[in-house]
Write a protein that holds these residues in place. Structure first.
Motif, PDB file in Angstrom:
ATOM      1  N   ALA A   1       4.529 -41.690 -11.397  1.00 61.81           N
ATOM      2  CA  ALA A   1       3.850 -40.610 -10.616  1.00 61.81           C
ATOM      3  C   ALA A   1       4.773 -39.711  -9.707  1.00 61.81           C
ATOM      4  O   ALA A   1       4.483 -38.606  -9.583  1.00 61.81           O
TER       5      ALA A   1
ATOM      6  N   GLU B   1      -2.434 -28.989  -6.845  1.00 61.12           N
ATOM      7  CA  GLU B   1      -2.159 -30.309  -7.741  1.00 61.12           C
ATOM      8  C   GLU B   1      -0.892 -30.937  -7.384  1.00 61.12           C
ATOM      9  O   GLU B   1      -0.745 -32.189  -7.356  1.00 61.12           O
TER      10      GLU B   1
ATOM     11  N   ALA C   1      -0.807 -32.833  -3.961  1.00 60.35           N
ATOM     12  CA  ALA C   1      -1.660 -33.927  -4.062  1.00 60.35           C
ATOM     13  C   ALA C   1      -0.776 -35.010  -4.654  1.00 60.35           C
ATOM     14  O   ALA C   1      -0.913 -36.247  -4.103  1.00 60.35           O
ATOM     15  N   VAL C   2      -0.444 -34.645  -5.842  1.00 65.95           N
ATOM     16  CA  VAL C   2       0.017 -35.839  -6.370  1.00 65.95           C
ATOM     17  C   VAL C   2       1.582 -36.330  -5.552  1.00 65.95           C
ATOM     18  O   VAL C   2       1.835 -37.689  -5.491  1.00 65.95           O
TER      19      VAL C   2
ATOM     20  N   ALA D   1       0.173 -38.455  -2.856  1.00 68.95           N
ATOM     21  CA  ALA D   1      -0.276 -39.607  -3.396  1.00 68.95           C
ATOM     22  C   ALA D   1       0.790 -40.587  -3.649  1.00 68.95           C
ATOM     23  O   ALA D   1       0.689 -41.751  -3.105  1.00 68.95           O
TER      24      ALA D   1
ATOM     25  N   ALA E   1      -4.035 -45.595  -7.671  1.00 68.53           N
ATOM     26  CA  ALA E   1      -4.715 -44.052  -7.616  1.00 68.53           C
ATOM     27  C   ALA E   1      -3.669 -42.975  -7.730  1.00 68.53           C
ATOM     28  O   ALA E   1      -4.034 -41.993  -8.246  1.00 68.53           O
ATOM     29  N   ALA E   2      -2.514 -43.112  -7.352  1.00 66.31           N
ATOM     30  CA  ALA E   2      -1.473 -42.145  -7.408  1.00 66.31           C
ATOM     31  C   ALA E   2      -1.156 -41.941  -8.969  1.00 66.31           C
ATOM     32  O   ALA E   2      -1.075 -40.780  -9.296  1.00 66.31           O
TER      33      ALA E   2
ATOM     34  N   TRP F   1      -4.163 -39.963 -10.214  1.00 62.56           N
ATOM     35  CA  TRP F   1      -4.073 -38.607 -10.117  1.00 62.56           C
ATOM     36  C   TRP F   1      -3.048 -37.683 -10.800  1.00 62.56           C
ATOM     37  O   TRP F   1      -3.091 -36.808 -11.034  1.00 62.56           O
TER      38      TRP F   1
ATOM     39  N   GLN G   1      -3.875 -36.974 -14.633  1.00 66.95           N
ATOM     40  CA  GLN G   1      -4.618 -36.065 -14.471  1.00 66.95           C
ATOM     41  C   GLN G   1      -4.231 -34.681 -14.139  1.00 66.95           C
ATOM     42  O   GLN G   1      -4.705 -33.586 -14.708  1.00 66.95           O
ATOM     43  N   ALA G   2      -3.327 -34.467 -13.470  1.00 70.77           N
ATOM     44  CA  ALA G   2      -2.719 -33.323 -12.809  1.00 70.77           C
ATOM     45  C   ALA G   2      -1.834 -32.764 -14.020  1.00 70.77           C
ATOM     46  O   ALA G   2      -1.684 -31.507 -14.051  1.00 70.77           O
TER      47      ALA G   2
ATOM     48  N   ARG H   1       3.014 -38.935 -18.705  1.00 66.89           N
ATOM     49  CA  ARG H   1       1.675 -39.064 -18.424  1.00 66.89           C
ATOM     50  C   ARG H   1       1.246 -40.273 -19.569  1.00 66.89           C
ATOM     51  O   ARG H   1       0.211 -41.004 -19.408  1.00 66.89           O
TER      52      ARG H   1
ATOM     53  N   ASP I   1      -4.979 -41.978 -18.985  1.00 65.12           N
ATOM     54  CA  ASP I   1      -5.717 -41.774 -17.917  1.00 65.12           C
ATOM     55  C   ASP I   1      -6.829 -42.749 -17.873  1.00 65.12           C
ATOM     56  O   ASP I   1      -7.384 -42.938 -16.587  1.00 65.12           O
TER      57      ASP I   1
END
Length: 224
Positions: free
Chosen positions: A75, A119, A122-123, A126, A146-147, A150, A153-154, A188, A194
């Motif tokens: 992440a 985005e 936020a990453v 997290a 969760a991190a 996210w 998805q980012a 990813r 995801d």
């Protein structure tokens, strides 16, 4: 050593394009084993992501990270890669002129950049948040998952904006954006899709574990 010092030292190291041997010599490859905090680990991996260090250095870094912490490291790599892609995009649209003004002055471009910046922030938040929970000695399984979700998805959201605003130059071999895009999509896919991470987060939220976590948060707020 603080996260800020790790970030500063890593920036200098990665600017010299180190090989795996140089990384080992620096001590960064075994940060956690040598007593480093998870906050420092996140700072290091964000810088590695920003620098597009290459698969050999990336592997050397990840080899020193316990299996259960690797989703957090990934992440952080994604946070750094997205940050670098955003910086390239900002520079490009500021210099590129169409219809008599810079692309950065176009309202639609500004909105896309704002979404991209959200985005990235936020990453990173997290990842840092999950690291803080681990370093506090609490169970951070939910925060790490969760991190990681996210961050995954980012990637398509961020790279779509970057390549749309760059146009064809973003795909050329002599321009750095494509290297970040390749890295981001590899990270990813590493350690689960995801959908896999969404299933893990969903299972936590719908189980008794969710009640335990919210109760823990409530207690923290009461004593804060």
């Amino acid at each position: 050593m603080s996260a800020a010092l790790v970030r500063e030292a890593a920036t200098r190291l990665f600017a010299r394009a180190p090989d795996a041997g140089a990384l080992e010599a620096s001590g960064f490859a075994r940060l956690l084993a040598d007593g480093g905090s998870h906050g420092e680990l996140v700072a290091l991996f964000i810088e590695a992501g920003r620098a597009a260090v290459g698969e050999a250095v990336e592997a050397a870094l990840l080899a020193g990270v316990p299996e259960h912490v690797r989703p957090l490291a990934l992440a952080a790599l994604i946070a750094g890669g997205l940050e670098a892609a955003l910086a390239l995009t900002l520079a490009h649209v500021s210099a590129r002129v169409q219809f008599g003004k810079a692309l950065a002055k176009q309202q639609a471009v500004q909105q896309a950049l704002a979404d991209f910046a959200c985005e990235v922030a936020a990453v990173a938040a997290a990842a840092h948040g999950a690291a803080a929970v681990i370093d506090s000695g609490q169970d951070a399984a939910f925060e790490v998952a969760a991190a990681r979700l996210w961050a995954g998805q980012a990637v398509p959201r961020g790279t779509a904006v970057a390549h749309q605003l760059h146009g064809a130059i973003g795909f050329t071999a002599d321009y750095p954006l494509h290297r970040h895009s390749v890295d981001l999509n590899r990270w990813r896919r590493t350690g689960g899709s995801d959908a896999d991470w969404a299933a893990r987060v969903g299972a936590m939220v719908t189980g008794d574990w969710w009640a335990d976590m919210t109760a823990r948060s409530d207690r923290s707020m009461e004593h804060g």
